[in-house]
Design a protein around this motif. Structure first.
Motif, PDB file in Angstrom:
ATOM      1  N   THR A  12       0.855  -1.178   0.000  1.00  0.00           N
ATOM      2  CA  THR A  12       0.000   0.000   0.000  1.00  0.00           C
ATOM      3  C   THR A  12       0.892   1.229   0.000  1.00  0.00           C
ATOM      4  OG1 THR A  12      -1.750  -1.145   1.209  1.00  0.00           O
ATOM      5  CG2 THR A  12      -1.805   1.271   1.234  1.00  0.00           C
ATOM      6  N   LYS A  13       0.614   2.150  -0.930  1.00  0.00           N
ATOM      7  CA  LYS A  13       1.390   3.391  -1.006  1.00  0.00           C
ATOM      8  C   LYS A  13       0.485   4.576  -0.701  1.00  0.00           C
ATOM      9  CE  LYS A  13       4.988   2.017  -4.214  1.00  0.00           C
ATOM     10  NZ  LYS A  13       5.804   2.448  -5.352  1.00  0.00           N
ATOM     11  N   GLU A  14       1.000   5.490   0.104  1.00  0.00           N
ATOM     12  CA  GLU A  14       0.266   6.714   0.411  1.00  0.00           C
ATOM     13  C   GLU A  14       0.577   7.739  -0.674  1.00  0.00           C
ATOM     14  OE1 GLU A  14      -0.169  10.075   3.926  1.00  0.00           O
ATOM     15  OE2 GLU A  14       1.054   8.308   4.290  1.00  0.00           O
ATOM     16  N   ILE A  15      -0.446   8.160  -1.394  1.00  0.00           N
ATOM     17  CA  ILE A  15      -0.288   9.142  -2.458  1.00  0.00           C
ATOM     18  C   ILE A  15      -0.371  10.551  -1.869  1.00  0.00           C
ATOM     19  CG2 ILE A  15      -1.241   9.994  -4.641  1.00  0.00           C
ATOM     20  CD1 ILE A  15       0.039   7.133  -4.705  1.00  0.00           C
ATOM     21  N   SER A  16      -1.295  10.730  -0.951  1.00  0.00           N
ATOM     22  CA  SER A  16      -1.427  11.988  -0.209  1.00  0.00           C
ATOM     23  C   SER A  16      -2.034  11.639   1.143  1.00  0.00           C
ATOM     24  CB  SER A  16      -2.300  12.995  -0.963  1.00  0.00           C
ATOM     25  OG  SER A  16      -3.643  12.568  -0.974  1.00  0.00           O
ATOM     26  N   GLU A  17      -2.326  12.636   1.945  1.00  0.00           N
ATOM     27  CA  GLU A  17      -2.850  12.395   3.284  1.00  0.00           C
ATOM     28  C   GLU A  17      -4.132  11.561   3.283  1.00  0.00           C
ATOM     29  OE1 GLU A  17      -4.373  14.962   7.148  1.00  0.00           O
ATOM     30  OE2 GLU A  17      -3.442  15.989   5.466  1.00  0.00           O
ATOM     31  N   ASN A  18      -4.938  11.667   2.232  1.00  0.00           N
ATOM     32  CA  ASN A  18      -6.230  10.983   2.194  1.00  0.00           C
ATOM     33  C   ASN A  18      -6.374   9.960   1.075  1.00  0.00           C
ATOM     34  OD1 ASN A  18      -7.331  12.460   4.402  1.00  0.00           O
ATOM     35  ND2 ASN A  18      -7.616  14.203   3.042  1.00  0.00           N
ATOM     36  N   ILE A  19      -5.321   9.720   0.306  1.00  0.00           N
ATOM     37  CA  ILE A  19      -5.423   8.808  -0.838  1.00  0.00           C
ATOM     38  C   ILE A  19      -4.333   7.744  -0.767  1.00  0.00           C
ATOM     39  CG2 ILE A  19      -5.388   8.602  -3.355  1.00  0.00           C
ATOM     40  CD1 ILE A  19      -6.394  11.504  -3.465  1.00  0.00           C
ATOM     41  N   TYR A  20      -4.771   6.488  -0.870  1.00  0.00           N
ATOM     42  CA  TYR A  20      -3.863   5.349  -0.819  1.00  0.00           C
ATOM     43  C   TYR A  20      -4.137   4.435  -2.001  1.00  0.00           C
ATOM     44  CZ  TYR A  20      -3.489   6.921   3.999  1.00  0.00           C
ATOM     45  OH  TYR A  20      -3.309   7.700   5.118  1.00  0.00           O
ATOM     46  N   VAL A  21      -3.084   3.820  -2.537  1.00  0.00           N
ATOM     47  CA  VAL A  21      -3.261   2.832  -3.597  1.00  0.00           C
ATOM     48  C   VAL A  21      -2.665   1.510  -3.133  1.00  0.00           C
ATOM     49  CG1 VAL A  21      -3.377   4.455  -5.521  1.00  0.00           C
ATOM     50  CG2 VAL A  21      -1.168   3.547  -4.829  1.00  0.00           C
ATOM     51  N   ASP A  22      -3.335   0.433  -3.502  1.00  0.00           N
ATOM     52  CA  ASP A  22      -2.863  -0.916  -3.205  1.00  0.00           C
ATOM     53  C   ASP A  22      -2.344  -1.529  -4.494  1.00  0.00           C
ATOM     54  OD1 ASP A  22      -3.668  -0.877  -0.476  1.00  0.00           O
ATOM     55  OD2 ASP A  22      -5.730  -1.297  -1.096  1.00  0.00           O
ATOM     56  N   LEU A  23      -1.165  -2.143  -4.409  1.00  0.00           N
ATOM     57  CA  LEU A  23      -0.516  -2.755  -5.564  1.00  0.00           C
ATOM     58  C   LEU A  23      -0.330  -4.242  -5.330  1.00  0.00           C
ATOM     59  CD1 LEU A  23       2.280  -0.065  -5.986  1.00  0.00           C
ATOM     60  CD2 LEU A  23       0.048  -0.123  -7.119  1.00  0.00           C
ATOM     61  N   ASP A  24      -0.367  -5.009  -6.425  1.00  0.00           N
ATOM     62  CA  ASP A  24      -0.117  -6.439  -6.302  1.00  0.00           C
ATOM     63  C   ASP A  24       1.390  -6.702  -6.363  1.00  0.00           C
ATOM     64  OD1 ASP A  24       0.604  -6.380  -9.024  1.00  0.00           O
ATOM     65  OD2 ASP A  24      -1.221  -7.408  -9.700  1.00  0.00           O
ATOM     66  N   ALA A  25       1.780  -7.961  -6.389  1.00  0.00           N
ATOM     67  CA  ALA A  25       3.197  -8.337  -6.342  1.00  0.00           C
ATOM     68  C   ALA A  25       3.996  -7.851  -7.542  1.00  0.00           C
ATOM     69  CB  ALA A  25       3.325  -9.846  -6.206  1.00  0.00           C
ATOM     70  N   THR A  26       3.320  -7.575  -8.664  1.00  0.00           N
ATOM     71  CA  THR A  26       4.029  -7.098  -9.853  1.00  0.00           C
ATOM     72  C   THR A  26       3.888  -5.593 -10.048  1.00  0.00           C
ATOM     73  OG1 THR A  26       2.152  -7.676 -11.268  1.00  0.00           O
ATOM     74  CG2 THR A  26       3.892  -9.320 -11.044  1.00  0.00           C
ATOM     75  N   GLY A  27       3.303  -4.911  -9.060  1.00  0.00           N
ATOM     76  CA  GLY A  27       3.183  -3.458  -9.126  1.00  0.00           C
ATOM     77  C   GLY A  27       1.946  -2.938  -9.815  1.00  0.00           C
ATOM     78  N   ASN A  28       1.017  -3.833 -10.158  1.00  0.00           N
ATOM     79  CA  ASN A  28      -0.226  -3.408 -10.800  1.00  0.00           C
ATOM     80  C   ASN A  28      -1.225  -2.905  -9.763  1.00  0.00           C
ATOM     81  OD1 ASN A  28       0.501  -4.134 -13.497  1.00  0.00           O
ATOM     82  ND2 ASN A  28       0.233  -6.260 -12.898  1.00  0.00           N
ATOM     83  N   LEU A  29      -2.029  -1.939 -10.156  1.00  0.00           N
ATOM     84  CA  LEU A  29      -3.025  -1.339  -9.280  1.00  0.00           C
ATOM     85  C   LEU A  29      -4.129  -2.336  -8.949  1.00  0.00           C
ATOM     86  CD1 LEU A  29      -3.968   1.297  -7.907  1.00  0.00           C
ATOM     87  CD2 LEU A  29      -5.144   1.845 -10.031  1.00  0.00           C
ATOM     88  N   VAL A  30      -4.397  -2.521  -7.659  1.00  0.00           N
ATOM     89  CA  VAL A  30      -5.466  -3.393  -7.197  1.00  0.00           C
ATOM     90  C   VAL A  30      -6.664  -2.551  -6.766  1.00  0.00           C
ATOM     91  CG1 VAL A  30      -6.153  -5.105  -5.459  1.00  0.00           C
ATOM     92  CG2 VAL A  30      -3.861  -5.184  -6.454  1.00  0.00           C
ATOM     93  N   SER A  31      -6.403  -1.523  -5.935  1.00  0.00           N
ATOM     94  CA  SER A  31      -7.491  -0.675  -5.447  1.00  0.00           C
ATOM     95  C   SER A  31      -6.964   0.680  -5.015  1.00  0.00           C
ATOM     96  CB  SER A  31      -8.228  -1.351  -4.284  1.00  0.00           C
ATOM     97  OG  SER A  31      -7.342  -1.558  -3.202  1.00  0.00           O
ATOM     98  N   MET A  32      -7.902   1.600  -4.816  1.00  0.00           N
ATOM     99  CA  MET A  32      -7.563   2.950  -4.358  1.00  0.00           C
ATOM    100  C   MET A  32      -8.565   3.318  -3.271  1.00  0.00           C
ATOM    101  SD  MET A  32      -7.303   6.569  -6.446  1.00  0.00           S
ATOM    102  CE  MET A  32      -8.798   6.255  -7.329  1.00  0.00           C
ATOM    103  N   THR A  33      -8.056   3.850  -2.175  1.00  0.00           N
ATOM    104  CA  THR A  33      -8.898   4.296  -1.066  1.00  0.00           C
ATOM    105  C   THR A  33      -8.820   5.808  -0.966  1.00  0.00           C
ATOM    106  OG1 THR A  33      -8.472   2.248   0.144  1.00  0.00           O
ATOM    107  CG2 THR A  33      -9.295   4.120   1.428  1.00  0.00           C
TER     108      THR A  33
END
Length: 68
Positions: free
Chosen positions: A24-45
């Motif tokens: 999970t990477k924090e893009i900003s204070e309120n936005i996070y992205v989840d990546l799979d093992a190969t770096g592909n986007l799984v979800s965004m919160t």
């Protein structure tokens, strides 16, 4: 793709795939992205979705590609 909105926490979850989340990477204070093992986007919160993303209403539009 699935979009879920949790009114009790004002959180939007956009799920692109059902792949397992590896990171999970924090893009900003309120936005996070989840990546799979190969770096592909799984979800965004998006936390505080109404304020930070202007999520006052939601609509879905599918744009069809050109016919060959």
């Amino acid at each position: 793709m699935k979009v879920k909105y949790f009114a009790d926490t004002d959180t939007a979850l956009v799920e692109f795939t059902e792949n397992p989340v590896n990171e999970t990477k924090e893009i900003s204070e309120n936005i996070y992205v989840d990546l799979d093992a190969t770096g592909n986007l799984v979800s965004m919160t998006i936390e505080h979705a109404k304020a930070s993303a202007g999520l006052k209403e939601f609509s879905f539009v599918e744009v069809a590609g050109k016919a060959s």
